[in-house]
Enzyme design. Structure first.
Site, mmCIF file in Angstrom:
data_model
loop_
_atom_site.group_PDB
_atom_site.id
_atom_site.type_symbol
_atom_site.label_atom_id
_atom_site.label_comp_id
_atom_site.label_asym_id
_atom_site.label_seq_id
_atom_site.Cartn_x
_atom_site.Cartn_y
_atom_site.Cartn_z
ATOM 1 N N ASP A 43 0.853 -1.184 0.000
ATOM 2 C CA ASP A 43 0.000 0.000 0.000
ATOM 3 C C ASP A 43 0.895 1.243 0.000
ATOM 4 O O ASP A 43 2.077 1.165 0.308
ATOM 5 C CB ASP A 43 -0.922 0.006 1.223
ATOM 6 C CG ASP A 43 -0.221 -0.482 2.463
ATOM 7 O OD1 ASP A 43 0.958 -0.089 2.671
ATOM 8 O OD2 ASP A 43 -0.812 -1.245 3.230
ATOM 9 N N ASP A 45 1.369 4.886 1.591
ATOM 10 C CA ASP A 45 0.972 5.828 2.636
ATOM 11 C C ASP A 45 1.557 7.204 2.337
ATOM 12 O O ASP A 45 2.655 7.313 1.812
ATOM 13 C CB ASP A 45 1.473 5.355 4.004
ATOM 14 C CG ASP A 45 0.860 4.020 4.385
ATOM 15 O OD1 ASP A 45 -0.318 3.803 4.049
ATOM 16 O OD2 ASP A 45 1.558 3.196 4.992
ATOM 17 N N ASP A 124 9.162 3.650 13.399
ATOM 18 C CA ASP A 124 9.803 2.540 14.100
ATOM 19 C C ASP A 124 11.246 2.285 13.652
ATOM 20 O O ASP A 124 12.193 2.519 14.402
ATOM 21 C CB ASP A 124 8.942 1.265 14.055
ATOM 22 C CG ASP A 124 8.419 0.901 12.677
ATOM 23 O OD1 ASP A 124 8.796 1.573 11.703
ATOM 24 O OD2 ASP A 124 7.643 -0.066 12.570
HETATM 25 P P1 ATP Z 1 3.946 -3.267 5.152
HETATM 26 O O1 ATP Z 1 4.729 -3.692 3.983
HETATM 27 O O2 ATP Z 1 3.672 -4.360 6.091
HETATM 28 O O3 ATP Z 1 2.749 -2.425 4.845
HETATM 29 P P2 ATP Z 1 4.898 -0.834 6.325
HETATM 30 O O4 ATP Z 1 6.268 -0.406 6.740
HETATM 31 O O5 ATP Z 1 4.237 -0.039 5.254
HETATM 32 O O6 ATP Z 1 4.981 -2.360 5.958
HETATM 33 P P3 ATP Z 1 2.629 -0.187 7.919
HETATM 34 O O7 ATP Z 1 2.084 -0.919 9.086
HETATM 35 O O8 ATP Z 1 1.835 -0.070 6.676
HETATM 36 O O9 ATP Z 1 4.037 -0.840 7.623
HETATM 37 O O10 ATP Z 1 3.019 1.255 8.473
HETATM 38 C C1 ATP Z 1 3.415 2.312 7.622
HETATM 39 C C2 ATP Z 1 4.539 3.108 8.267
HETATM 40 O O11 ATP Z 1 4.107 3.653 9.506
HETATM 41 C C3 ATP Z 1 5.768 2.276 8.624
HETATM 42 O O12 ATP Z 1 6.636 2.145 7.530
HETATM 43 C C4 ATP Z 1 6.373 3.102 9.742
HETATM 44 O O13 ATP Z 1 7.078 4.207 9.247
HETATM 45 C C5 ATP Z 1 5.161 3.638 10.477
HETATM 46 N N1 ATP Z 1 4.745 2.732 11.561
HETATM 47 C C6 ATP Z 1 3.855 1.723 11.490
HETATM 48 N N2 ATP Z 1 3.690 1.117 12.663
HETATM 49 C C7 ATP Z 1 4.498 1.751 13.532
HETATM 50 C C8 ATP Z 1 4.768 1.618 14.923
HETATM 51 N N3 ATP Z 1 4.172 0.661 15.640
HETATM 52 N N4 ATP Z 1 5.639 2.476 15.478
HETATM 53 C C9 ATP Z 1 6.227 3.450 14.760
HETATM 54 N N5 ATP Z 1 6.030 3.627 13.457
HETATM 55 C C10 ATP Z 1 5.165 2.805 12.831
HETATM 56 MG MG MG Z 2 2.296 -0.274 4.552
#
Ligand code: ATP
Ligand code: MG
Length: 424
Positions: A43, A45, A124
């Site tokens: 996705d 963001d 994170d």
């Molecule tokens: P995925 O491929 O699983 O979607 P992602 O890195 O995009 O991985 P998401 O859960 O979609 O993970 O979260 C988007 C962004 O938000 C992360 O890349 C990170 O920067 C931030 N984020 C998400 N969860 C946390 C958390 N628990 N603490 C701090 N930052 C977070």
């Molecule tokens: Mg994501």
């Protein structure tokens, strides 16, 4: 660094619209990480300095969601672009109603807005903290994310222990990304995990359910399970499973779990559907099976014993990882159908075959047979029973010996309990 054709048109449109209204806007997080790694982002963001209300006033197709973390969803048919306002640090707003921290350091509310740099530092991992500016075609990187990406390193931003205390789910995320990307976890990021794994039990069960789907439905369930066990995280999320598997000296429970995880990975690789109901059924089967074994009781019917064991284990597990009804109902049904596979005479096999959940329950029986818990002969019989011409099915039925009037068998008095799982 990021080829333009890889960018998502909807996300670009959101960026452009926000910019036209005078705001800063970037693609952020996992999408930037995955694009640089040449992977397909799940996705896209967006992060911006516009507040949720300002975002809403710019887009017609927008809804504000979330309490703990307020953000905007922009809808394009079924696709959603998530737009979050830059978050600031909590230290400067400790007594503010927008920020709330529990005594243990866990962040309960995170709605303090800030600058891009502050936003970058409260994410994170360093590799999740890169921002892509589509108008300049440039990556903004305050946390050395790019360098860690090259080093294949999962590294928390800031003090690891504090970051885990703020949000223990970050421990699960560290494992998930390490497995998904084939990266190492930096030693300072790795060190506190075993020590702090118990903090996961403070997380709302519904959130842990969402995380468990990401952990086990991402195509690398087995590797994830092994790593979660290594860091004592699986034991906190599924304590009943961990205890029951440890108790089982035969090794069959562990074998069944591993096989189920492997099958899940294979099915995902083949783009076949997988259901959390089946996976949770395999996770929790050993606790259910042991409970049934311990409850073998003449005064209750087999049905009752299965029903109560299923309810009890599902209820206990839900205290930590809650399984929504649409999955827990079929999960329990898969368990309760197991003894019905033992009857291979009369009308019963035909009725079972017609059951809407037959396929899942049969697949579950195969797993039990593979692990040695059920006679292979029984599983094979059911495989053949489905394959043969329906007209021939009757000839497969097993003739039952005529019931003796005075059976001396302790468990056979009313045909009860004789189909209980074998002793471990
Ligand atoms: P995925 O491929 O699983 O979607 P992602 O890195 O995009 O991985 P998401 O859960 O979609 O993970 O979260 C988007 C962004 O938000 C992360 O890349 C990170 O920067 C931030 N984020 C998400 N969860 C946390 C958390 N628990 N603490 C701090 N930052 C977070
Ligand atoms: Mg994501």
């Amino acid at each position: 660094m990021i080829p333009e054709q890889d960018l998502n048109n909807r996300a670009l449109k959101v960026l452009r619209t926000l910019k036209q209204h005078g705001y800063d806007a970037y693609i952020v997080g996992g999408a930037v990480r995955d694009l640089i790694l040449d992977l397909h982002p799940k996705d896209f963001d967006v992060a911006t300095n516009a507040t949720p209300e300002q975002i809403k006033s710019v887009f017609k197709n927008c809804r504000l969601i979330g309490r703990r973390f307020r953000l905007a969803h922009i809808y394009f048919g079924r696709e959603i672009i998530e737009v979050a306002t830059f978050r600031g640090s909590h230290e400067s707003a400790e007594h503010d109603s927008h920020a709330q921290t529990a005594d243990c350091g866990r962040i309960l509310r995170d709605n303090v807005y800030g600058t891009l740099e502050e936003d970058a530092l409260r994410r994170d991992f360093t590799i999740n903290s890169m921002y892509f500016d589509a108008s300049a075609m440039e990556v903004v990187d305050y946390a050395e994310g790019f360098s860690d990406l090259k080093k294949k390193l999962i590294k928390l931003i800031g003090d690891p222990e504090q970051r885990y205390r703020e949000d223990p789910v970050r421990m699960l995320r560290a494992i998930r990304f390490a497995v998904k990307l084939g990266f190492n976890i930096a030693s300072a990021t790795e060190e506190p995990i075993k020590r702090l794994s118990h903090l996961l039990s403070n997380i709302p069960p519904a959130r842990l359910f969402d995380e468990s789907l990401k952990l086990f439905m991402g195509g690398k369930a087995l590797a994830t399970y092994e790593k979660l066990c290594e860091y004592r995280l699986f034991q906190v999320m599924f304590p009943l499973t961990a205890e029951a598997v440890a108790k089982d000296d035969s090794g069959r429970a562990q074998a069944m779990l591993v096989q189920a995880l492997k099958n899940t990975d294979i099915r995902i690789a083949q783009e076949k559907p997988v259901t959390p109901a089946f996976l949770f059924a395999t996770f929790l089967w050993e606790p259910v099976r042991q409970l049934i074994e311990n409850n073998t009781n003449e005064r209750r019917s087999e049905n009752e014993i299965y029903y109560e064991a299923a309810e009890e284990i599902a209820r206990e597990q839900a205290q930590i990882v809650s399984i929504p009804k649409r999955f827990s109902m079929p999960m329990k049904e898969i368990w309760r159908m197991q003894p019905r596979f033992m009857s291979r005479s009369g009308k019963r096999p035909f009725r079972l075959l017609e059951h809407q959940r037959f396929r899942a329950a049969y697949d579950f029986l195969l797993l039990r047979a593979d692990s040695g818990e059920v006679d292979k002969e029984i599983a094979d019989w059911w495989t053949r029973f489905q394959e043969v011409d329906p007209a021939q099915r009757s000839s497969m039925l097993i003739k039952q010996p005529k019931k003796r009037k005075h059976s001396r068998g302790k468990h056979n008095k009313h045909g009860r309990n004789k189909h209980l799982p074998p002793q471990a």
